[in-house]
Motif scaffolding. Structure first.
Motif, PDB file in Angstrom:
ATOM      1  N   GLU A 112      83.860  38.199  98.323  1.00 58.36           N
ATOM      2  CA  GLU A 112      84.350  36.912  98.834  1.00 58.36           C
ATOM      3  C   GLU A 112      84.252  36.831 100.353  1.00 58.36           C
ATOM      4  O   GLU A 112      84.525  35.783 100.926  1.00 58.36           O
ATOM      5  N   TYR A 113      83.879  37.924 100.986  1.00 59.28           N
ATOM      6  CA  TYR A 113      83.820  37.968 102.450  1.00 59.28           C
ATOM      7  C   TYR A 113      82.357  38.011 102.897  1.00 59.28           C
ATOM      8  O   TYR A 113      81.578  38.852 102.440  1.00 59.28           O
ATOM      9  N   LEU A 114      82.018  37.113 103.796  1.00 64.37           N
ATOM     10  CA  LEU A 114      80.639  37.020 104.272  1.00 64.37           C
ATOM     11  C   LEU A 114      80.441  37.659 105.645  1.00 64.37           C
ATOM     12  O   LEU A 114      79.306  37.941 106.028  1.00 64.37           O
ATOM     13  N   LEU A 115      81.539  37.860 106.377  1.00 58.32           N
ATOM     14  CA  LEU A 115      81.451  38.397 107.727  1.00 58.32           C
ATOM     15  C   LEU A 115      82.041  39.799 107.750  1.00 58.32           C
ATOM     16  O   LEU A 115      83.199  39.985 107.347  1.00 58.32           O
TER      17      LEU A 115
ATOM     18  N   SER B 230      86.575  32.330 105.722  1.00 62.50           N
ATOM     19  CA  SER B 230      87.221  31.054 105.959  1.00 62.50           C
ATOM     20  C   SER B 230      88.027  30.694 104.723  1.00 62.50           C
ATOM     21  O   SER B 230      87.527  30.790 103.604  1.00 62.50           O
ATOM     22  N   GLY B 231      89.276  30.329 104.928  1.00 56.80           N
ATOM     23  CA  GLY B 231      90.095  29.943 103.794  1.00 56.80           C
ATOM     24  C   GLY B 231      91.111  31.007 103.417  1.00 56.80           C
ATOM     25  O   GLY B 231      91.553  31.798 104.241  1.00 56.80           O
ATOM     26  N   ALA B 232      91.456  31.037 102.150  1.00 55.86           N
ATOM     27  CA  ALA B 232      92.528  31.902 101.670  1.00 55.86           C
ATOM     28  C   ALA B 232      92.094  33.368 101.637  1.00 55.86           C
ATOM     29  O   ALA B 232      90.902  33.685 101.585  1.00 55.86           O
ATOM     30  N   THR B 233      93.099  34.241 101.649  1.00 48.69           N
ATOM     31  CA  THR B 233      92.812  35.667 101.542  1.00 48.69           C
ATOM     32  C   THR B 233      92.328  35.994 100.134  1.00 48.69           C
ATOM     33  O   THR B 233      92.727  35.359  99.157  1.00 48.69           O
ATOM     34  N   LYS B 234      91.484  37.019 100.053  1.00 44.55           N
ATOM     35  CA  LYS B 234      90.962  37.509  98.782  1.00 44.55           C
ATOM     36  C   LYS B 234      90.944  39.029  98.842  1.00 44.55           C
ATOM     37  O   LYS B 234      90.985  39.626  99.918  1.00 44.55           O
TER      38      LYS B 234
END
Length: 123
Positions: free
Chosen positions: A109-112, A100-104
């Motif tokens: 930074e990614y939970l899914l 959710s939110g900005a790209t990284k």
């Protein structure tokens, strides 16, 4: 229940093309930035490409820029990676990921995450 399911991996000769797809369910897809990562045996998971929620801002790792193309269809909750001019170094398990939110570009930074799909490129 949120699910990310990759498909489209396989065995390909160098110079060939493959298209990976990621089907996302259980969340409002257009609220999420999406990314592809890959992990080769004995190596850390590495960033491949990402795209913002609207699909207007793709970004690529230097190792794949010009060969891979990322896209998304918010109406169908689909997220693709078109891979061309494949090289043996592209061999890895490829994962799609959402945040959710900005790209990284940092996988932490990614939970899914999806379960991954194997891509093998032979010389």
């Amino acid at each position: 229940q949120v699910q990310l399911v990759e498909s489209g991996g396989g065995l390909m000769q160098a110079g060939g093309s493959l298209r990976l797809s990621c089907t996302v369910t259980g969340l409002r897809f257009d609220n999420y930035a999406m990314a592809w990562f890959r992990q080769a045996p004995g190596k850390e998971r590495e960033f491949v490409a990402n795209i913002n929620w609207s699909g207007t801002t793709p970004y690529y790792a230097s190792s794949v820029k010009g060969r891979f193309a990322i896209s998304r269809d918010n109406a169908r909750n689909l997220f693709d990676l078109q891979m061309s001019n494949l090289k043996p170094d592209d061999t890895a398990v490829y994962y799609c990921a959402a945040r959710s939110g900005a790209t990284k570009i940092d996988p932490q930074e990614y939970l899914l995450w999806g379960q991954g799909t194997q891509v093998t490129v032979t010389s």
